[in-house]
Design an enzyme around this catalytic site. Structure first.
Site, mmCIF file in Angstrom:
data_model
loop_
_atom_site.group_PDB
_atom_site.id
_atom_site.type_symbol
_atom_site.label_atom_id
_atom_site.label_comp_id
_atom_site.label_asym_id
_atom_site.label_seq_id
_atom_site.Cartn_x
_atom_site.Cartn_y
_atom_site.Cartn_z
ATOM 1 N N TYR A 182 -11.647 11.241 5.080
ATOM 2 C CA TYR A 182 -12.410 10.300 4.267
ATOM 3 C C TYR A 182 -12.608 8.943 4.938
ATOM 4 O O TYR A 182 -13.066 7.999 4.296
ATOM 5 C CB TYR A 182 -11.795 10.208 2.868
ATOM 6 C CG TYR A 182 -12.056 11.503 2.137
ATOM 7 C CD1 TYR A 182 -13.165 11.648 1.321
ATOM 8 C CD2 TYR A 182 -11.255 12.623 2.367
ATOM 9 C CE1 TYR A 182 -13.456 12.867 0.718
ATOM 10 C CE2 TYR A 182 -11.540 13.851 1.766
ATOM 11 C CZ TYR A 182 -12.644 13.957 0.942
ATOM 12 O OH TYR A 182 -12.942 15.165 0.371
ATOM 13 N N HIS A 229 0.825 -1.218 0.000
ATOM 14 C CA HIS A 229 0.000 0.000 0.000
ATOM 15 C C HIS A 229 0.860 1.270 0.000
ATOM 16 O O HIS A 229 0.833 2.056 0.931
ATOM 17 C CB HIS A 229 -0.948 -0.010 1.200
ATOM 18 C CG HIS A 229 -2.064 -0.994 1.080
ATOM 19 N ND1 HIS A 229 -3.213 -0.916 1.844
ATOM 20 C CD2 HIS A 229 -2.220 -2.086 0.273
ATOM 21 C CE1 HIS A 229 -4.020 -1.929 1.522
ATOM 22 N NE2 HIS A 229 -3.431 -2.646 0.576
#
Length: 393
Positions: free
Chosen positions: A274, A169
């Site tokens: 978010y 990631h």
């Protein structure tokens, strides 16, 4: 006869949009608004002609179109940057690029040209940088030689902190914003112990970062005056953003990987959160709930759109140009799983009006690059990856 032979030779490469059905869901979270999930499935019946420009690339990751019909720059995740000529000639690796951690999802990632490349020869690369304690997402600027054989004056403009020992990631796309600053997307390195850093303002895990092209922090970044915060942070609470693009109005959009379900299309705004890993429209891979077990929380933003099951998004681009002109303004996003290209049509309020699946027979699409004439390039993410030009059939 020669014309007939040419037509017959081209026919195997022509294809149209395949019929698509939604798969079974991982969660049962209702969408927060009607157009947030499973927009109407479109079938534009547009014939697509595909031509392989180059093959034999090892996990190609990013592509940038050179001006004046000079071809493209293409990255390979193991650490190579190459020039691809219009006739399909693939160069030897361009010399001088940064060392990378080529492990798991790490390596050489995105490539972007400076807006003034024709004069400055400046390009930007994102990559997994070897640092004390492991690796980090980094972005570097450099100057490409006129002969397209070497880069010089290599300087990092961003290095993610802290280092991670988990080579997963990394993000990472780099795009220029309308004001000339640079948005760099990062990931949160996947592990349970590190994913929570996506919520921490003193770390650049799981963030959109905004800096100048020289790496300075803009004075109007949202956390620049907040004690203890990394001033380069633009938005937070992201999982692994591997797609980013700016639309015709100059607005930044991103696509990020969810876990099992919950891939997200977002329009990141400065200072907003978010949600990852507190809220998500997906589940952990072991089927347990993510974070709070909810998909909505006050003070955390909702995605413009989400997928369940996932598309495993790669790079994205906004369509423009005369070829496929009916798609102008639509998003074309690479899909790694189940594969192909996902087309999203947006309405006047910036919400998804329809979705179409294209080129699903190509498998894992890592990046999409729209050409000036409206045709587009896709990269297939395999050990024997290809650069494929898609034109009207």
């Amino acid at each position: 006869m020669r014309r007939l032979a040419l037509i017959l030779a081209l026919l195997p490469a022509a294809c149209v949009a395949q019929t698509w059905e939604w798969g079974s869901r991982n969660t049962d979270f209702p969408p927060a608004f009607p157009q947030q999930f499973r927009a109407p499935l479109a079938d534009s019946s547009v014939a697509l002609q595909t031509r392989v420009l180059a093959d034999g690339l090892e996990h190609p990751w990013g592509i940038a179109t050179l001006p004046d019909d000079a071809g493209w720059l293409v990255t390979e995740r193991p650490g190579r940057l190459r020039h691809l000529a219009p006739d399909g000639t693939l160069s030897a690796p361009i010399q001088g690029t940064p060392d990378v951690v080529a492990a798991r999802q790490g390596g050489l990632l995105d490539v972007t040209l400076a807006p003034d490349f024709a004069q400055s020869r400046v390009i930007f690369l994102t990559y997994a940088k070897p640092v004390d304690g492991g690796s980090a997402t980094a972005a570097a600027r450099m100057v490409l030689s006129d002969e397209l054989t070497r880069v010089v004056d290599v300087r990092d403009i961003f290095v993610q902190t802290p280092a991670s020992r988990n080579p997963m990631h990394f993000g990472s796309r780099l795009v220029f914003l309308a004001d000339g600053t640079v948005a760099i997307t990062t990931g949160e390195h996947f592990s349970r112990s590190e994913r929570v850093f996506a919520q921490d303002l003193d770390k650049t895990y799981g963030k959109v970062v905004r800096v100048t092209a020289e790496g300075a922090v803009p004075s109007d970044n949202p956390f620049v005056d907040q004690a203890g915060a990394e001033p380069s942070i633009w938005s937070l609470g992201h999982r692994n953003i591997q797609g980013a693009a700016v639309d015709a109005s100059g607005t930044l959009w991103t696509i990020e990987h969810g876990p099992a379900g919950g891939d997200e299309l977002n329009r990141p705004q400065g200072g907003l959160n978010y949600g990852w890993p507190v809220i998500s429209y997906g589940r952990n891979y072991n089927t347990s709930a993510v974070g709070s077990g909810a998909a909505v929380r006050d003070g955390m933003e909702q995605p413009v759109y989400f997928w369940d099951p996932v598309i495993a998004p790669g790079g994205m681009a906004f369509h423009s140009g005369s070829a496929f002109g009916d798609w102008n303004g639509d998003i074309l996003a690479g899909s790694l799983n189940p594969g192909g290209v996902v087309r999203l049509s947006l309405d006047g309020q910036g919400r998804v009006a329809e979705e179409e699946r294209l080129l699903t027979d190509l498998g894992r699409i890592r990046d999409v690059e729209v050409q000036p004439d409206g045709s587009f390039i896709v990269l297939t993410d395999f050990s024997d990856g290809q650069v494929i030009h898609v034109t009207p059939g």
